[in-house]
Design a protein around this motif. Structure first.
Motif, mmCIF file in Angstrom:
data_model
loop_
_atom_site.group_PDB
_atom_site.id
_atom_site.type_symbol
_atom_site.label_atom_id
_atom_site.label_comp_id
_atom_site.label_asym_id
_atom_site.label_seq_id
_atom_site.Cartn_x
_atom_site.Cartn_y
_atom_site.Cartn_z
ATOM 1 N N LEU A 109 0.747 -1.170 -0.004
ATOM 2 C CA LEU A 109 -0.170 0.016 -0.064
ATOM 3 C C LEU A 109 0.877 1.163 0.150
ATOM 4 O O LEU A 109 1.481 1.273 0.934
ATOM 5 C CB LEU A 109 -0.823 -0.096 1.069
ATOM 6 N N ILE A 110 0.803 2.165 -1.001
ATOM 7 C CA ILE A 110 1.528 3.278 -1.043
ATOM 8 C C ILE A 110 0.686 4.557 -1.486
ATOM 9 O O ILE A 110 -0.327 4.374 -1.794
ATOM 10 C CB ILE A 110 2.675 3.149 -2.170
ATOM 11 N N PHE A 118 -3.385 0.260 -4.257
ATOM 12 C CA PHE A 118 -3.266 -0.943 -3.526
ATOM 13 C C PHE A 118 -2.535 -1.741 -4.729
ATOM 14 O O PHE A 118 -3.208 -2.017 -5.784
ATOM 15 C CB PHE A 118 -4.591 -1.426 -3.519
ATOM 16 N N LEU A 119 -1.405 -2.324 -4.091
ATOM 17 C CA LEU A 119 -0.517 -3.203 -5.339
ATOM 18 C C LEU A 119 -0.196 -4.544 -4.801
ATOM 19 O O LEU A 119 -0.155 -4.863 -3.784
ATOM 20 C CB LEU A 119 0.735 -2.555 -5.618
ATOM 21 N N GLN A 196 -11.947 0.477 2.684
ATOM 22 C CA GLN A 196 -10.813 1.593 2.818
ATOM 23 C C GLN A 196 -10.761 2.056 1.213
ATOM 24 O O GLN A 196 -10.699 1.520 0.217
ATOM 25 C CB GLN A 196 -9.332 0.961 3.215
ATOM 26 N N HIS A 197 -10.506 3.552 1.150
ATOM 27 C CA HIS A 197 -10.467 3.894 -0.196
ATOM 28 C C HIS A 197 -9.015 3.959 -0.906
ATOM 29 O O HIS A 197 -7.794 4.275 -0.089
ATOM 30 C CB HIS A 197 -10.707 5.600 -0.163
ATOM 31 N N PHE A 198 -9.058 3.472 -2.110
ATOM 32 C CA PHE A 198 -7.781 3.637 -2.903
ATOM 33 C C PHE A 198 -8.221 4.417 -4.226
ATOM 34 O O PHE A 198 -9.293 3.796 -4.667
ATOM 35 C CB PHE A 198 -7.090 2.177 -3.225
ATOM 36 N N SER A 218 -12.337 5.776 -8.048
ATOM 37 C CA SER A 218 -11.370 4.673 -7.944
ATOM 38 C C SER A 218 -11.525 3.765 -9.055
ATOM 39 O O SER A 218 -12.471 3.517 -9.871
ATOM 40 C CB SER A 218 -11.954 3.777 -6.637
ATOM 41 N N THR A 219 -10.005 3.201 -9.475
ATOM 42 C CA THR A 219 -9.900 2.548 -10.915
ATOM 43 C C THR A 219 -9.188 1.143 -10.434
ATOM 44 O O THR A 219 -8.134 1.126 -9.717
ATOM 45 C CB THR A 219 -9.175 3.476 -11.993
#
Length: 247
Positions: A109-110, A118-119, A196-198, A218-219
């Motif tokens: 998470l960055i 979110f990776l 949680q928002h990303f 969000s995408t």
């Protein structure tokens, strides 16, 4: 000038044979040369190799052009992250010691320029695929890895190469879109978004370049692979987009 952030996945170097793998490796190195002047960070998001296992004193031969280029980029100050995929989950500390890459085992998470990411490689997430999820636990078990490490490299690599020859990458089959509600990584991203928002969910593994709007802000992006698409993601500080190299 703000540097770009690049994302790439599923090179599957080593598959389906040495000749085709070398052509792909050369193309990847050309791509790295192309992005290097504008690259601030590089995220290699799994399955860089179709098989990788680090013995105590032995690593798979080959792939020296890619490794040399990555070492050059790291030495120039570019931060490189290497995600463990389902084909190269046995990466340990070799690339950290020799190149300086940071190894990521699961999600990362960055936040960059106010955008939250979110990776993850993508394997083992979302609904279904119980067989692989069970195998993943075995393959990632330290005791199982230690036992495989006791097998002589000639035998161990032979087993691995035989398995690799029958993998999805060896067939080079192109994936097809099955609908947003059936794309399991998109389903997983929506579940995480409810907690949680990303701004961006970025995955590999699926082998199909995809961009799906999950909400107004969000995408979900799947960055595809390099057997058919030569696709990658690039974040310019404002927007993350899919791009293609020599395609």
């Amino acid at each position: 000038m703000t540097k770009n952030i690049y994302f790439a996945s599923d090179f599957h170097l080593g598959s389906p044979n040495h000749a085709e793998s070398r052509k792909r490796e050369d193309r990847i190195v050309r791509w790295l040369n192309f992005i290097q002047p504008t690259c601030g960070e590089l995220f290699l998001m799994g399955d860089v190799f179709d098989f990788w296992f680090e013995y105590k004193y032995v690593v798979p031969k080959g792939f020296v052009r890619l490794q040399g280029k990555l070492a050059e980029m790291a030495d120039s100050g570019i931060k490189i992250y290497f995600f463990k995929g389902n084909h190269d989950m046995w990466v340990k500390d070799y690339f950290t010691q020799e190149i300086g890459m940071e190894i990521i085992s699961d999600e990362l998470l960055i936040e960059r320029n106010g955008k939250k990411f979110f990776l993850h490689h993508g394997d083992g997430l979302g609904p279904g695929d119980r067989k692989y999820k069970f195998l993943r636990k075995i393959f990632r078990n330290p005791i199982c890895q230690w036992l495989f490490g006791m097998v002589p490299p000639r035998i161990g690599m032979g087993i691995a190469n035989g398995w690799s020859a029958h993998s999805r990458a060896a067939s080079k089959a192109e994936e097809v879109f099955v609908g947003e509600d059936k794309e399991w990584l998109a389903v997983y991203a929506k579940e995480q978004l409810s907690k949680q928002h990303f701004d961006y969910f970025v995955f590999g593994h699926r082998h199909l370049p995809l961009t799906i709007k999950l909400s107004e802000s969000s995408t979900y992006i799947n960055i595809g692979e390099w057997l058919n698409y030569n696709s990658y993601g690039v974040f310019d500080g404002e927007t993350l987009k899919l791009a293609y190299f020599e395609k």
